[in-house]
Design a protein around this motif. Structure first.
Motif, PDB file in Angstrom:
ATOM      1  N   LEU A 423      -4.942  46.189 -42.727  1.00 12.52           N
ATOM      2  CA  LEU A 423      -5.724  45.131 -42.097  1.00 12.52           C
ATOM      3  C   LEU A 423      -5.016  44.561 -40.869  1.00 12.52           C
ATOM      4  O   LEU A 423      -5.639  44.334 -39.823  1.00 12.52           O
ATOM      5  CB  LEU A 423      -5.992  44.017 -43.109  1.00 12.52           C
ATOM      6  N   GLN A 424      -3.722  44.344 -40.984  1.00 14.15           N
ATOM      7  CA  GLN A 424      -2.952  43.814 -39.857  1.00 14.15           C
ATOM      8  C   GLN A 424      -3.031  44.752 -38.666  1.00 14.15           C
ATOM      9  O   GLN A 424      -3.182  44.328 -37.514  1.00 14.15           O
ATOM     10  CB  GLN A 424      -1.480  43.618 -40.273  1.00 14.15           C
ATOM     11  N   GLY A 517      -3.223  36.107 -37.387  1.00 11.60           N
ATOM     12  CA  GLY A 517      -2.638  34.788 -37.604  1.00 11.60           C
ATOM     13  C   GLY A 517      -3.127  34.117 -38.867  1.00 11.60           C
ATOM     14  O   GLY A 517      -2.344  33.542 -39.637  1.00 11.60           O
ATOM     15  N   THR A 518      -4.438  34.182 -39.111  1.00 14.05           N
ATOM     16  CA  THR A 518      -5.008  33.469 -40.252  1.00 14.05           C
ATOM     17  C   THR A 518      -5.076  34.310 -41.520  1.00 14.05           C
ATOM     18  O   THR A 518      -5.063  33.779 -42.627  1.00 14.05           O
ATOM     19  CB  THR A 518      -6.426  32.995 -39.917  1.00 14.05           C
ATOM     20  N   GLU A 519      -5.197  35.639 -41.396  1.00  9.47           N
ATOM     21  CA  GLU A 519      -5.312  36.554 -42.534  1.00  9.47           C
ATOM     22  C   GLU A 519      -6.360  36.058 -43.539  1.00  9.47           C
ATOM     23  O   GLU A 519      -6.122  35.986 -44.742  1.00  9.47           O
ATOM     24  CB  GLU A 519      -3.953  36.742 -43.216  1.00  9.47           C
ATOM     25  N   MET A 529     -16.781  31.615 -54.167  1.00 10.73           N
ATOM     26  CA  MET A 529     -17.120  32.425 -53.004  1.00 10.73           C
ATOM     27  C   MET A 529     -16.495  31.811 -51.745  1.00 10.73           C
ATOM     28  O   MET A 529     -17.072  31.842 -50.655  1.00 10.73           O
ATOM     29  CB  MET A 529     -18.635  32.527 -52.853  1.00 10.73           C
ATOM     30  N   THR A 530     -15.304  31.255 -51.900  1.00  8.02           N
ATOM     31  CA  THR A 530     -14.647  30.572 -50.793  1.00  8.02           C
ATOM     32  C   THR A 530     -13.801  31.544 -49.980  1.00  8.02           C
ATOM     33  O   THR A 530     -13.540  32.677 -50.386  1.00  8.02           O
ATOM     34  CB  THR A 530     -13.747  29.443 -51.318  1.00  8.02           C
ATOM     35  N   ASN A 531     -13.352  31.073 -48.812  1.00  6.64           N
ATOM     36  CA  ASN A 531     -12.421  31.838 -47.986  1.00  6.64           C
ATOM     37  C   ASN A 531     -10.996  31.371 -48.258  1.00  6.64           C
ATOM     38  O   ASN A 531     -10.757  30.178 -48.473  1.00  6.64           O
ATOM     39  CB  ASN A 531     -12.736  31.637 -46.494  1.00  6.64           C
ATOM     40  N   GLY A 532     -10.076  32.299 -48.281  1.00  2.00           N
ATOM     41  CA  GLY A 532      -8.671  31.983 -48.436  1.00  2.00           C
ATOM     42  C   GLY A 532      -7.871  32.582 -47.296  1.00  2.00           C
ATOM     43  O   GLY A 532      -8.415  33.230 -46.400  1.00  2.00           O
ATOM     44  N   ASN A 533      -6.569  32.365 -47.332  1.00  2.00           N
ATOM     45  CA  ASN A 533      -5.688  32.885 -46.280  1.00  2.00           C
ATOM     46  C   ASN A 533      -4.423  33.454 -46.888  1.00  2.00           C
ATOM     47  O   ASN A 533      -3.929  32.971 -47.908  1.00  2.00           O
ATOM     48  CB  ASN A 533      -5.313  31.771 -45.291  1.00  2.00           C
ATOM     49  N   HIS A 534      -3.895  34.495 -46.253  1.00  2.00           N
ATOM     50  CA  HIS A 534      -2.575  35.059 -46.584  1.00  2.00           C
ATOM     51  C   HIS A 534      -2.470  35.433 -48.064  1.00  2.00           C
ATOM     52  O   HIS A 534      -1.602  34.951 -48.792  1.00  2.00           O
ATOM     53  CB  HIS A 534      -1.463  34.058 -46.233  1.00  2.00           C
ATOM     54  N   LYS A 537       1.020  36.411 -50.045  1.00  2.00           N
ATOM     55  CA  LYS A 537       1.825  36.511 -48.825  1.00  2.00           C
ATOM     56  C   LYS A 537       3.264  36.942 -49.088  1.00  2.00           C
ATOM     57  O   LYS A 537       3.779  37.863 -48.448  1.00  2.00           O
ATOM     58  CB  LYS A 537       1.808  35.153 -48.114  1.00  2.00           C
ATOM     59  N   ASP A 538       3.938  36.292 -50.033  1.00  2.00           N
ATOM     60  CA  ASP A 538       5.359  36.574 -50.252  1.00  2.00           C
ATOM     61  C   ASP A 538       5.577  37.987 -50.786  1.00  2.00           C
ATOM     62  O   ASP A 538       6.529  38.674 -50.396  1.00  2.00           O
ATOM     63  CB  ASP A 538       5.965  35.553 -51.211  1.00  2.00           C
ATOM     64  N   TYR A 539       4.706  38.431 -51.686  1.00  2.53           N
ATOM     65  CA  TYR A 539       4.873  39.766 -52.260  1.00  2.53           C
ATOM     66  C   TYR A 539       4.508  40.853 -51.250  1.00  2.53           C
ATOM     67  O   TYR A 539       5.104  41.931 -51.233  1.00  2.53           O
ATOM     68  CB  TYR A 539       4.055  39.891 -53.545  1.00  2.53           C
TER      69      TYR A 539
END
Length: 578
Positions: A423-424, A517-519, A529-534, A537-539
């Protein structure tokens, strides 16, 4: 060239009472299919249409040949065979298997008309390159609710599709060649069924997701499809490809073929009974031990033709023609939140060796003394430092948390970290759209005996809401009213994307695009059904840091590999706080 679309309704009832025959005129010849009523309107279904000649005898292990036309009306009312595979774990209509399996199935909603040009969605099934079939995935639900044409395809599996023989007289990756030939057929012929050949989306799950991603990295495929949805499997995952493999040769020798003379060896293999080869493959797979959790027996290989460099390299090389084709395709990539749920049914085989009962939980010993060392040996040059770091990051003193860590470990390694890396890479494109989803609806149809400590959506769970589950399982399962509503929401996202490159539409909860930036990702479940970010991330940073060290793709990365793994640990710790 113009063609008349039929017009012929017959009253003959075929297969199931109430289904009528329907014949259309196509450039390849007349085709007789079925009209199947659904709650959202009629579906015109055409099954087992051949796109390739039977790859048997001297054609075994070679590129597929186009089937061509037919003289008589082709009977597309019956379900065709699946490609050769083991019966174990596979849901196959009437246990019908054949090498003569290069067929596709077409689902057209409401009507067939030359005045209607519907978007086309081509589904590539999963099954670890070893099992599965197009006919197991009834496209009626997607076609009718999304008003698109759905096509499902077969491709050769196991040794028949990915020979792994390292023999100059063999074409490797013929399973991918099968998929390409099917896409060419669809491009050339789908307008006869009311489809828009200039608006084709390919989508697939698990090994089908791997395949979709591989097809995006083959520039000669330009024009065959325009958008892609990758579900639970990206080609840059280490399990998705081997640089080279001799598994086929080993199975051939175990089948009684003498490999001293390669031409005679190949002749022996080509005329062995197909079922016998499948049985010998099953014997080989049964001896994988704990590697069964992280290794696919037959995969695509670097062949110097279709695949010349690894996906991990190609998605980092923005000057390559492969990357330029990849970035031109609108893309959705997504996963189930607990993909590694398959460790539960498969892990039972190791209870005695590691002294545990999987119903109570999965202990640290299984992960740190069993699973991690084998993965590190197979993929990371047996680095004890990497083993130690992974064990440290995925352990807990709490039994439930430790059990879930094992599931997350496989989820992150095989699925999540490679997906985010892909994706990145794709999100840097200004010419196409990029979206991510995380599916988390906990429905255990594929995993009926999961223990009480488990929660989340296991690998492939989203398929229950896209296709007719009765064709994928031995249980006669029907969605509830809430599940049906959720299913329609998913289908609307998928088909909106297929039509426009954007999953959003009227009365839909907004799905934000993925940006570096936002991922952003879309959570998909009945209650969320919400949007999330990252996501994780740590894993993700942990795995990407390890991969950057072990698989350098630049001069700087090569310098990193010379400095040593202590730098990796430092970099990982540094990234956690940046």
């Amino acid at each position: 060239m113009s063609f008349n679309y039929l017009v012929l309704f017959l009253t003959t009832v075929s297969l199931v009472s109430g289904y009528q025959n329907y014949t259309i005129i196509t450039r390849l010849g007349n085709v007789n299919g079925l009209v199947i009523p659904t709650t959202e309107g009629d579906i015109f279904r055409f099954t087992a249409i051949p796109f390739g000649k039977a790859p048997v005898g001297s054609q075994r292990f070679l590129k597929p040949q186009a089937y061509g036309s037919w003289n008589r009306t082709f009977d597309a009312t019956k379900l065709g065979p699946a490609c050769m595979q083991s019966y174990t774990g596979a849901i196959i209509y009437d246990n019908n298997l054949s090498e003569d399996c290069l067929h596709l199935n077409i689902y057209v909603p409401y009507n067939i008309s030359k005045d209607v040009r519907r978007s086309v969605m081509v589904y590539i099934h999963g099954g670890g390159y070893m099992t599965g079939s197009g006919i197991s995935y009834d496209g009626s639900r997607i076609a009718s609710h999304g008003n698109v044409i759905v096509v499902t395809i077969n491709y050769r599996l196991g040794m028949f599709g990915f020979p792994s023989l390292q023999n100059s007289e063999v074409v490797e990756n013929v399973g991918l060649w099968d998929q390409i030939l099917a896409l060419k057929w669809i491009k050339d012929n789908i307008d006869d069924y009311g489809g828009d050949a200039s608006n084709i989306t390919i989508f697939g799950e698990s090994a089908g997701g791997f395949a979709v991603n591989f097809l995006m990295l083959i520039p000669r495929n330009k024009g065959l499809f325009h958008r892609a949805i990758i579900q639970s499997g990206t080609a840059n995952a280490l399990v998705a490809l081997k640089k080279s493999s001799v598994v086929g040769r080993l199975i051939g020798k175990n089948s009684g073929c003498n490999d001293q003379d390669q031409s005679m060896f190949l002749r022996c293999l080509r005329y062995l009974d197909a079922g016998f080869i499948v049985n010998k493959t099953d014997e080989y797979s049964a001896n994988l031990g704990i590697d069964i959790l992280s290794e696919i027996v037959f995969t695509p290989v670097l062949d110097g033709d279709l695949l010349q460099r690894t996906p991990m390299e190609l998605i980092k090389d923005k000057s390559s023609k492969e990357y330029q084709f990849f970035e031109s395709i609108d893309l959705i990539v997504g996963n189930c939140d607990m993909e590694g749920a398959y460790v539960v049914p498969l892990g039972k085989a190791f209870e005695t060796k590691f002294s545990f009962n999987i119903s109570d939980g999965i202990p640290k010993q299984f992960l740190c003394d069993g699973l991690i060392p084998r993965i590190v040996q197979n993929y990371y040059e047996n680095s004890s430092s990497i083993s130690d770091l992974l064990c440290q990051e995925y352990t807990s003193e709490d039994k439930t948390a430790q059990s879930l860590y094992v599931v997350h470990f496989l989820t992150d390694f095989v699925f999540i970290a490679p997906a985010v890396d892909l994706l990145q890479s794709h999100a840097s494109s200004k010419s196409s759209s990029t979206y991510q989803f995380i599916f988390s609806e906990d429905l255990r149809l594929f995993y009926p005996n999961l223990p009480s400590w488990f929660h989340g959506a296991g690998h492939a769970t989203e398929l229950i809401f896209l296709f007719d589950a009765r064709n994928m399982t031995v249980t006669n399962f029907t969605l509830s009213a809430k599940q049906t509503s959720f299913s329609k929401q998913l289908i609307e996202y998928w088909t909106n994307f297929a039509k426009t490159g954007n999953p959003n539409g009227p009365n839909k909860a907004d799905w934000l695009p993925y940006r570096s930036g936002t991922e952003s990702y879309k959570q998909l479940s009945i209650r969320n059904m919400t949007n999330g970010n990252h996501y994780r991330k740590d894993y993700v940073k942990l795995w990407n840091t390890i991969d950057a060290y072990k698989f350098p793709t630049s001069a700087g990365a090569n310098m990193q590999s010379r400095i040593g793994f202590s730098l990796v640990v430092f970099l990982y710790a540094f990234k956690l706080f940046t």
